[in-house]
Design a protein around this motif. Sequence first.
Motif, PDB file in Angstrom:
ATOM      1  N   ILE A 147       0.827  -1.204   0.000  1.00  0.00           N
ATOM      2  CA  ILE A 147       0.000   0.000   0.000  1.00  0.00           C
ATOM      3  C   ILE A 147       0.863   1.257   0.000  1.00  0.00           C
ATOM      4  O   ILE A 147       1.885   1.332   0.702  1.00  0.00           O
ATOM      5  CB  ILE A 147      -0.972   0.015   1.212  1.00  0.00           C
ATOM      6  N   ASP A 151      -2.509   5.853  -1.922  1.00  0.00           N
ATOM      7  CA  ASP A 151      -3.669   4.981  -1.775  1.00  0.00           C
ATOM      8  C   ASP A 151      -4.249   5.082  -0.363  1.00  0.00           C
ATOM      9  O   ASP A 151      -5.471   5.068  -0.174  1.00  0.00           O
ATOM     10  CB  ASP A 151      -3.286   3.529  -2.074  1.00  0.00           C
ATOM     11  N   LEU A 180      -8.866   0.344  -5.980  1.00  0.00           N
ATOM     12  CA  LEU A 180      -7.435   0.591  -6.179  1.00  0.00           C
ATOM     13  C   LEU A 180      -6.651  -0.696  -6.431  1.00  0.00           C
ATOM     14  O   LEU A 180      -5.445  -0.658  -6.662  1.00  0.00           O
ATOM     15  CB  LEU A 180      -6.857   1.314  -4.954  1.00  0.00           C
ATOM     16  N   TYR A 182      -6.689  -3.684  -4.323  1.00  0.00           N
ATOM     17  CA  TYR A 182      -6.218  -4.455  -3.171  1.00  0.00           C
ATOM     18  C   TYR A 182      -7.094  -5.682  -2.919  1.00  0.00           C
ATOM     19  O   TYR A 182      -8.305  -5.661  -3.167  1.00  0.00           O
ATOM     20  CB  TYR A 182      -6.183  -3.569  -1.915  1.00  0.00           C
TER      21      TYR A 182
END
Length: 277
Positions: A147, A151, A180, A182
């Motif tokens: 990450i 983000d 995004l 994930y």
Amino acid sequence: MDWLIAIFLGALQGATEFLPISSSAHLRIAGLFLPGAEDPGATFTAITQIGTELAVVLFFWRDIVRIISKWFGALGGKVAKDDPDVKMGWLVIIGTIPIVVAGVLFQSLIRDQLRSLWITATVLIVFGLILGAADIWGRRVKTLETITYRDGLLVGVGQVLALIPGVSRSGATVTVGRALGYERPAAAKYAFLLAIPAVFGSGLYETYQAFTEPSSIGLGWGPTIVATLVAFVVGLVVIKWLMAFISRRSFAPFVLYRIALGAVLLVLLAAGWIQPL
């Protein structure tokens, strides 16, 4: 009667806080069908959320202790600044800034106008569809270790939407995380960690407000404390179940539930069977 209502609302808070279906919306709706047909209020909701957030702290206790200790260690030069846990500490801080700013600037709006059931019903459906789209089409390759600060901030911006009953804190933040790219467990874990300072801050502030304005707490201190304890126990069970569920299943059941609940609310409002405020 207040004690039974408090136990019910506490269980409802604990059962819905971590699911992407909006606990504040459910407490708001439940108030329509309880004796007196009153909205439990933003103060009651914020205080009982302390209970569910304590469940998060207990569930992720080892992670939280490690992140905090390494973050402070990095400040003292004892831990490398590029350590993943140090980075996570900064991510939580950075991601919390948007909701703090929004909470301060729009406090009166949050406590009053945004609690209209027309708004709640609409956002239940709209953000349910957005969650479904993000879950289906979002790439599923990024882990929590990868990450970025950008983000993290974007997920924090998503958390601001949780101030609107019906959006759902976990729903908004997980939706952004999924969009995004994930993985579901990664998006959910960061969402839960990110919520800790925001929820505790809001809950403690509303607790202070309740001391200065006793009428704002609605059910009274005794029942509210009981509701918070019940929310903690139920929330702990639900978060364990949810983390196991999303490791192998999609968010589709929650999306369908949100759409159905929002549609029922719109019908009841249009027919005049329930009042928006």
